[in-house]
Design an enzyme around this catalytic site. Structure first.
Site, PDB file in Angstrom:
ATOM      1  N   GLY A   1       0.985  -1.535  -0.401  1.00 40.55           N
ATOM      2  CA  GLY A   1      -0.065   0.255  -0.013  1.00 40.55           C
ATOM      3  C   GLY A   1       0.911   1.347   0.374  1.00 40.55           C
ATOM      4  O   GLY A   1       1.449   1.467  -0.093  1.00 40.55           O
ATOM      5  N   ASN A   2      -0.093   2.465   0.357  1.00 37.80           N
ATOM      6  CA  ASN A   2       0.911   3.397   0.267  1.00 37.80           C
ATOM      7  C   ASN A   2       0.375   4.235   1.560  1.00 37.80           C
ATOM      8  O   ASN A   2      -1.153   4.039   2.040  1.00 37.80           O
ATOM      9  CB  ASN A   2       1.029   4.280  -0.862  1.00 37.80           C
ATOM     10  CG  ASN A   2      -0.465   4.975  -1.507  1.00 37.80           C
ATOM     11  OD1 ASN A   2      -0.726   5.495  -1.123  1.00 37.80           O
ATOM     12  ND2 ASN A   2      -0.687   4.175  -3.267  1.00 37.80           N
ATOM     13  N   TYR A   3       0.596   5.487   1.700  1.00 43.08           N
ATOM     14  CA  TYR A   3       0.553   6.296   2.711  1.00 43.08           C
ATOM     15  C   TYR A   3      -0.647   7.327   2.597  1.00 43.08           C
ATOM     16  O   TYR A   3      -0.760   8.256   3.049  1.00 43.08           O
ATOM     17  CB  TYR A   3       1.081   7.673   3.235  1.00 43.08           C
ATOM     18  CG  TYR A   3       2.937   6.699   4.454  1.00 43.08           C
ATOM     19  CD1 TYR A   3       3.078   5.843   5.441  1.00 43.08           C
ATOM     20  CD2 TYR A   3       3.985   6.149   3.053  1.00 43.08           C
ATOM     21  CE1 TYR A   3       3.302   4.939   6.110  1.00 43.08           C
ATOM     22  CE2 TYR A   3       5.333   5.108   4.792  1.00 43.08           C
ATOM     23  CZ  TYR A   3       5.047   4.600   5.797  1.00 43.08           C
ATOM     24  OH  TYR A   3       5.883   4.416   5.638  1.00 43.08           O
TER      25      TYR A   3
ATOM     26  N   ALA B   1      -3.591   8.018  -4.635  1.00 37.65           N
ATOM     27  CA  ALA B   1      -1.989   7.362  -5.490  1.00 37.65           C
ATOM     28  C   ALA B   1      -2.525   6.101  -5.384  1.00 37.65           C
ATOM     29  O   ALA B   1      -2.696   4.699  -5.143  1.00 37.65           O
ATOM     30  CB  ALA B   1      -1.552   7.862  -3.956  1.00 37.65           C
TER      31      ALA B   1
END
Ligand code: C5P
Length: 220
Positions: free
Chosen positions: A23-25, A91
């Site tokens: 995943g990402n932030y 994102a």
């Protein structure tokens, strides 16, 4: 505002096994703020949201929750044709594991190698199919050569506008409630904001979108 917009927001999660993902932030705050602003102005909003812990305030927003980039891609392709425009704030994960394990991968003392395949570029795909009456807005989050990279992305993905937020600017980008942006159209820089709440940044972005729409439809 008698219009319909697609907005993507949040991260994507790319499954590795039943308990792990890549995943990402991204918090989804910027995308949700744009969706709220468009809905406040009376537009119909279809919000394609990755896994986030946010709630929509405006009950007219049609929210579609997705998890992976592929799911986001499918939802966007399905809904984009009925929209007057799309704002691609998500994102989106660039890669996904080639194989998703059915069982939790066991810990061993050996190195583990994951083979990743590239995900589809949703913004570029919509850029390839968009009609003249549809506006397409993308985001760029950069750490170096920001402006040059943003302009390259605008052309490569056939966007009408690109919103640049730099990770070098304090208080900008992922997780923060504030952001600081520059907006570019095909001719170059058209707007620079100060550091503001994401809700106020959303107002700036939507204002620039409507000026661009007027320009595209020959009203200016
Ligand atoms: O190429 P990059 O990921 O920096 O581009 C960012 C822009 O493209 C954002 O608007 C993002 O939402 C969109 N994007 C997308 N699908 C991808 C990757 C990025 O829609 N697979």
């Amino acid at each position: 505002m008698n219009k319909t917009y697609l907005v993507t927001a949040g991260p994507t999660h790319e499954k590795i096994d039943p308990v792990r993902y890549i995943g990402n932030y991204s918090s989804g705050k910027m995308g949700f703020a744009i969706a709220e602003r468009l809905a406040f102005l009376g537009a119909k909003v279809i919000l394609i949201a990755g896994p986030v812990s946010l709630h929509c305030q405006n009950p007219t927003i049609q929210r579609i929750d997705v998890v992976s980039a592929s799911e986001m891609y499918e939802a966007c392709l399905l809904h984009f044709p009925v929209c007057d425009g799309a704002v691609m704030v998500a994102a989106v994960g660039d890669f996904a594991p080639m194989v998703v394990d059915n069982q939790k991968i066991k810990r061993t003392s050996e190195n583990l190698f994951l083979e990743l395949r590239p995900n589809p570029d949703i913004a570029a795909t919509l850029g390839g199919i968009k009609r003249k009456d549809q506006i397409l807005v993308g985001f760029a989050l950069e750490t170096d050569s920001d402006e040059e990279k943003a302009m390259l992305k605008l052309h490569k993905k056939n966007l009408d506008l690109i919103v640049l937020n730099s990770l070098n600017d304090k208080g900008s980008g992922f997780q923060h409630d504030t952001n600081q942006i520059k907006i570019f159209d095909k001719s170059g820089l058209i707007f620079t904001s100060g550091l503001k709440q994401k809700l106020e940044i959303a107002v700036d972005i939507v204002n620039k979108m409507s000026e661009t729409e007027d320009f595209l439809s020959g009203r200016r």
